[in-house]
Design a protein around this motif. Structure first.
Motif, PDB file in Angstrom:
ATOM      1  N   ARG A   1      -4.329   8.682   0.577  1.00 53.43           N
ATOM      2  CA  ARG A   1      -4.972   8.241  -0.592  1.00 53.43           C
ATOM      3  C   ARG A   1      -5.727   9.362  -1.478  1.00 53.43           C
ATOM      4  NH1 ARG A   1      -6.735   3.661   2.762  1.00 53.43           N
ATOM      5  NH2 ARG A   1      -5.100   1.969   2.403  1.00 53.43           N
ATOM      6  N   HIS A   2      -6.419  10.121  -0.762  1.00 54.50           N
ATOM      7  CA  HIS A   2      -7.200  11.149  -1.536  1.00 54.50           C
ATOM      8  C   HIS A   2      -6.274  12.166  -1.949  1.00 54.50           C
ATOM      9  CE1 HIS A   2     -10.612  13.581  -2.744  1.00 54.50           C
ATOM     10  NE2 HIS A   2      -9.995  14.552  -1.842  1.00 54.50           N
TER      11      HIS A   2
ATOM     12  N   GLN B   1      -2.670   8.646 -11.462  1.00 51.66           N
ATOM     13  CA  GLN B   1      -1.731   8.717 -10.445  1.00 51.66           C
ATOM     14  C   GLN B   1      -0.596   9.146 -10.796  1.00 51.66           C
ATOM     15  OE1 GLN B   1      -1.396   5.111  -7.764  1.00 51.66           O
ATOM     16  NE2 GLN B   1      -3.709   4.705  -8.015  1.00 51.66           N
TER      17      GLN B   1
ATOM     18  N   SER C   1       0.242   4.242   0.291  1.00 54.19           N
ATOM     19  CA  SER C   1      -0.261   5.083   1.103  1.00 54.19           C
ATOM     20  C   SER C   1       0.341   4.949   2.568  1.00 54.19           C
ATOM     21  CB  SER C   1      -1.793   5.402   1.235  1.00 54.19           C
ATOM     22  OG  SER C   1      -2.352   4.144   1.678  1.00 54.19           O
TER      23      SER C   1
ATOM     24  N   LEU D   1      -4.219   8.305  -4.875  1.00 58.93           N
ATOM     25  CA  LEU D   1      -4.112   6.788  -4.965  1.00 58.93           C
ATOM     26  C   LEU D   1      -5.357   6.162  -4.973  1.00 58.93           C
ATOM     27  CD1 LEU D   1      -1.303   6.616  -2.194  1.00 58.93           C
ATOM     28  CD2 LEU D   1      -1.082   6.754  -4.724  1.00 58.93           C
ATOM     29  N   ASP D   2      -6.656   6.789  -5.025  1.00 65.38           N
ATOM     30  CA  ASP D   2      -7.654   6.195  -5.255  1.00 65.38           C
ATOM     31  C   ASP D   2      -8.222   6.234  -6.636  1.00 65.38           C
ATOM     32  OD1 ASP D   2      -7.916   8.736  -5.048  1.00 65.38           O
ATOM     33  OD2 ASP D   2      -9.677   8.670  -3.574  1.00 65.38           O
TER      34      ASP D   2
ATOM     35  N   LEU E   1      -4.310   7.557   6.426  1.00 67.09           N
ATOM     36  CA  LEU E   1      -4.290   6.587   5.184  1.00 67.09           C
ATOM     37  C   LEU E   1      -5.267   7.060   4.312  1.00 67.09           C
ATOM     38  CD1 LEU E   1      -3.555   2.878   6.547  1.00 67.09           C
ATOM     39  CD2 LEU E   1      -1.929   4.825   5.371  1.00 67.09           C
ATOM     40  N   VAL E   2      -6.677   7.075   4.741  1.00 64.73           N
ATOM     41  CA  VAL E   2      -7.711   7.651   3.681  1.00 64.73           C
ATOM     42  C   VAL E   2      -7.137   9.123   3.149  1.00 64.73           C
ATOM     43  CG1 VAL E   2     -10.160   8.468   3.530  1.00 64.73           C
ATOM     44  CG2 VAL E   2      -9.477   6.012   4.447  1.00 64.73           C
TER      45      VAL E   2
ATOM     46  N   ASP F   1       0.879  -1.237   0.103  1.00 68.81           N
ATOM     47  CA  ASP F   1       0.008  -0.063   0.139  1.00 68.81           C
ATOM     48  C   ASP F   1       0.867   1.244   0.173  1.00 68.81           C
ATOM     49  OD1 ASP F   1      -2.161   1.858   0.233  1.00 68.81           O
ATOM     50  OD2 ASP F   1      -2.489   1.237   2.427  1.00 68.81           O
TER      51      ASP F   1
END
Length: 158
Positions: free
Chosen positions: A53-54, A65, A36, A58-59, A49-50, A34
């Motif tokens: 990612r945002h 990306q 992130s 990374l989402d 982590l969320v 991962d």
């Protein structure tokens, strides 16, 4: 002459692009890893982590990306470290350039001087045990990974 230079410059751009894509894929598209979590650091909370990612996109799909990362790296230069509480990465790296260049320059001088000394001694004792020993020692010195040598050199012998 101008055509050859433009051809070489075009090749250079393609090679640099290829290297950036391969490096990006190694760090951001490795299966089972991962990115992130690597960016946020150890023991990062799920909220962090969320957010990473945002923030880093990374989402999104992989080509998006890559585009976002290259934009942050070269255009907007706004990479921030989540490990060091929002420290800006690009100024930290550019601030270390003078020290890095001085270390590289000093190492290059030592490398050239050492190579000349070993080469002259090996040439003067051509075909003898000293020549072979210096060549073996030189090959070992060139082949040893620097990171390993640094770890071994800093450890106490006892």
């Amino acid at each position: 002459m101008l055509a050859a230079m433009s051809f070489r410059l075009g090749q250079m751009v393609l090679v640099m692009f290829g290297i950036s894509v391969v490096a990006f894929l190694i760090f951001f598209a490795t299966p089972g890893a991962d990115p992130s979590a690597r960016i946020a650091g150890r023991n990062a909370s799920q909220e962090t982590l969320v957010q990473v990612r945002h923030d880093f996109g990374l989402d999104r799909p992989l080509p998006v990306q890559y585009g976002l990362m290259m934009n942050r790296l070269f255009v907007s230069r706004d990479l921030t470290s989540f490990v060091n509480r929002g420290q800006r990465v690009i100024p930290a790296v550019t601030g270390a350039i003078p020290v890095t260049l001085s270390l590289v320059g000093g190492a290059a001088v030592l490398w050239v001087l050492g190579g000349l000394i070993v080469g002259v001694i090996a040439g003067a004792t051509r075909g003898t045990f000293i020549d072979r020993a210096l060549m073996i020692l030189s090959l070992i010195g060139v082949s040893v990974p620097v990171f390993w040598l640094g770890e071994v050199a800093k450890e106490p012998l006892a």
